[in-house]
Design an enzyme around this catalytic site. Structure first.
Site: not given
Length: 216
Positions: A13, A15, A108-109, A140, A165
């Site tokens: 991931d 962030d 990642t989003s 996600k 995270d």
């Protein structure tokens, strides 16, 4: 005590895992929350790890989906432009260096523009393979992004280790059938298989047809 995991690919991931963007994310989302009369804690427990349009849909369930999409594009543009205070998570640069030549990817989003802006602000290299918001149909906590990354790398999901995270990201990794290492102070509450405060506790050692991930 050192824990050793065997892996053939690492999926990361961004962030909260590679970069610390908490200050700007929370500032922009709390500005958005105030406009809609939403409670601070409700918003902050929803937005991390998800694509923005999905967070908006959860927080404003009666609102038209197209409005969420349009507003999310404006939010992404602001996030890409406002990178002051975005820094690397301790150990991120060293981990990415250790993974060079080994199968790995960012999942990642964020969209490509935001990923590029934040990784640049944190002075981190972008991985050759990156699964961003543009490449998935489901955000996600759906496992689509992680499964797509594993497929692109040609690695069985069971041989992938995920670094995440957020609650949404950790659930996505678990549901993809992967081993999840939670990163940061909030990760343990989402039941990852392992946990580290930051990435300085991680080392990568080649082994057989893959490598070992050592958690010190």
């Amino acid at each position: 005590m050192t824990t050793t995991l065997s892996a053939r690919a690492v999926l990361l991931d961004m962030d909260g895992t590679l970069v610390d963007s908490t200050a700007v994310v929370e500032r922009l989302w709390l500005e958005w929350a105030a406009l809609h009369g939403l409670e601070r804690d409700t918003v902050l427990t929803t937005v991390h790890g998800r694509q923005g349009w999905q967070s908006m849909a959860i927080l404003l369930p009666e609102r038209d989906h197209e409005i969420n999409r349009e507003e999310n594009q404006r939010m992404l543009a602001r996030e890409s432009a406002e990178t002051a205070g975005v820094v690397a998570i301790p150990g991120a640069a060293e981990l990415l260096t250790a993974l060079q030549g080994m199968p790995h990817a960012i999942v990642t989003s964020a969209d490509v523009a935001l990923m590029t802006a934040r990784m640049g602000a944190a002075q981190l290299p972008i991985t050759e393979l990156a699964i961003t918001a543009e490449r998935v149909s489901r955000s996600k906590p759906d496992p689509e992004g992680f499964l797509l990354a594993a497929s692109a790398l040609g690695i069985d999901p069971a041989d992938c280790v995920v670094f995440e995270d957020s609650g949404a990201g950790i659930k996505a990794g678990i549901d993809a059938g992967m081993t999840v290492i939670g990163v940061g102070p909030h990760a343990p509450s989402f039941s990852p298989a392992h946990h580290v405060d930051d990435l300085t506790r991680i080392s990568i050692v080649p082994a057989g047809d893959g490598f070992e991930i050592r958690i010190s």
